[in-house]
Design a protein around this motif. Sequence first.
Motif, mmCIF file in Angstrom:
data_model
loop_
_atom_site.group_PDB
_atom_site.id
_atom_site.type_symbol
_atom_site.label_atom_id
_atom_site.label_comp_id
_atom_site.label_asym_id
_atom_site.label_seq_id
_atom_site.Cartn_x
_atom_site.Cartn_y
_atom_site.Cartn_z
ATOM 1 N N THR A 180 1.110 -1.266 -0.431
ATOM 2 C CA THR A 180 -0.008 0.358 -0.157
ATOM 3 C C THR A 180 0.630 1.311 0.055
ATOM 4 O OG1 THR A 180 -0.083 0.006 2.434
ATOM 5 C CG2 THR A 180 -1.773 -1.173 1.313
ATOM 6 N N ARG A 181 0.135 2.325 -0.503
ATOM 7 C CA ARG A 181 1.364 3.810 0.072
ATOM 8 C C ARG A 181 1.375 4.198 1.275
ATOM 9 N NH1 ARG A 181 0.485 8.750 -4.501
ATOM 10 N NH2 ARG A 181 1.207 10.113 -3.758
ATOM 11 N N ALA A 182 0.904 3.503 1.975
ATOM 12 C CA ALA A 182 0.879 3.913 3.730
ATOM 13 C C ALA A 182 1.910 3.285 3.710
ATOM 14 C CB ALA A 182 -0.834 3.904 3.949
ATOM 15 N N SER A 183 1.919 2.274 3.765
ATOM 16 C CA SER A 183 3.779 1.146 3.864
ATOM 17 C C SER A 183 4.023 1.953 3.332
ATOM 18 C CB SER A 183 2.672 -0.123 3.892
ATOM 19 O OG SER A 183 2.898 -0.160 2.842
ATOM 20 N N GLY A 184 4.585 2.434 2.622
ATOM 21 C CA GLY A 184 5.647 2.735 1.646
ATOM 22 C C GLY A 184 6.281 3.941 2.499
ATOM 23 N N THR A 185 4.858 5.042 2.711
ATOM 24 C CA THR A 185 5.667 5.649 3.274
ATOM 25 C C THR A 185 6.041 6.202 4.661
ATOM 26 O OG1 THR A 185 3.107 7.300 2.641
ATOM 27 C CG2 THR A 185 4.694 8.272 3.931
ATOM 28 N N HIS A 186 5.179 5.108 5.605
ATOM 29 C CA HIS A 186 5.972 4.157 6.966
ATOM 30 C C HIS A 186 7.607 3.351 6.555
ATOM 31 C CE1 HIS A 186 2.125 5.632 8.275
ATOM 32 N NE2 HIS A 186 1.950 4.829 7.832
ATOM 33 N N ALA A 187 7.363 3.027 5.910
ATOM 34 C CA ALA A 187 8.424 2.333 5.473
ATOM 35 C C ALA A 187 9.766 3.265 4.893
ATOM 36 C CB ALA A 187 9.056 1.088 4.397
ATOM 37 N N MET A 188 9.491 4.284 3.850
ATOM 38 C CA MET A 188 10.668 5.004 3.713
ATOM 39 C C MET A 188 11.351 5.877 5.233
ATOM 40 S SD MET A 188 12.227 6.538 1.160
ATOM 41 C CE MET A 188 13.867 6.334 1.493
ATOM 42 N N ARG A 189 10.168 6.542 6.030
ATOM 43 C CA ARG A 189 10.268 7.439 7.354
ATOM 44 C C ARG A 189 11.376 6.199 8.018
ATOM 45 N NH1 ARG A 189 4.562 8.497 9.126
ATOM 46 N NH2 ARG A 189 4.011 10.477 8.044
ATOM 47 N N TRP A 190 11.236 4.794 8.380
ATOM 48 C CA TRP A 190 12.217 3.471 8.629
ATOM 49 C C TRP A 190 13.470 4.021 8.319
ATOM 50 C CZ3 TRP A 190 14.916 -0.325 7.577
ATOM 51 C CH2 TRP A 190 15.417 0.003 9.649
#
Length: 331
Positions: free
Chosen positions: A222-232
């Motif tokens: 999902t797009r949201a998981s890409g957002t969170h993963a990039m932050r990590w």
Amino acid sequence: MAGSPTLAEVAAAAGVSPATASRALSGSVRVTTSTRRRVNDAVVQLGYVRRRSVYSLPRARTDHVVAAAICEPLPRVLSSPFHVRLLSTAEQVLAERGMSMVVVPSTGTSAVRSLLTGAFGGVLLIGAADQQPVGVALAASGVPVRSTGRPPDGATLPYVDVDNVDGGRQVAEHLWTSGRRRLGVIAGPRDLPAARDRLDGFRRVLHDAGVRSVPVAHGDFTRASGTHAMRWLLHRCPDLDGVFAIADTMAAGAIQTLRRTGRTVPGDVATVGFDDAHFARQLTPSLTTVRQPVEELAVRAATLLIDDMTTGPRRAGNELLPTELVVRESA
């Protein structure tokens, strides 16, 4: 166990009489929930195929109904460009041959049981992950099956897949030869073969180049998981200069995070996706990605399944379709 499992063997495994097992499979209200669960578990364990439809449809009709067994959460599937393209193309191929397709969410035991009862002439397996019972149960059942994507470990099923390993390789070579050295990956679920293959192909190139460790964050496409993963990834490696997201949806989320943290793409962080979804060209910057032939995958899988249904199931004849790196502005 020699030969196909019988109803009597299912009943014995469940600790009930054959009549009770038959009522449980027919959906009778005279069977308790706990008994029905034991019978369903025995069906999955033994790979029993009921030769008469539980929906009381004429056999000639069920022979022309294909189950698209979806092994991922349905909301995610319906919002996924990949799955929409795959399902619509497969349905068109089947319709041209006078067959219909029914989408069957297949993440639980009861759903698996519905695939083994004879209600469907064949099964198109989509997104099967490790530890899910559906792959192993179908492999032992004798039901005509064709997996779109490499099946999970332990399930010997014929499949059509794209070359995910080579796709990952192409991404790594592109980033490395363009001078990017501090690389990270937004990977998919660990138990999904396609996700592992893309990550493995990427890692092999870097390993050959002397890189022994690559930071990896896992998402769920999902797009949201890409957002969170990039932050990590940025928290762990603030000087990151290249990232491979194994799905375009997650790449879009990654670019959003990079912008919010003041980083430019591709100036600061080159970003590559996987799929070549319809929106890849529309992103700013346009997304460099790996194109996988989704429609060809669907056509081949549906066509081979039809062959399996008409000439008898095969356990060979796997096909691997090529992928292609499409270079745009993001990397």
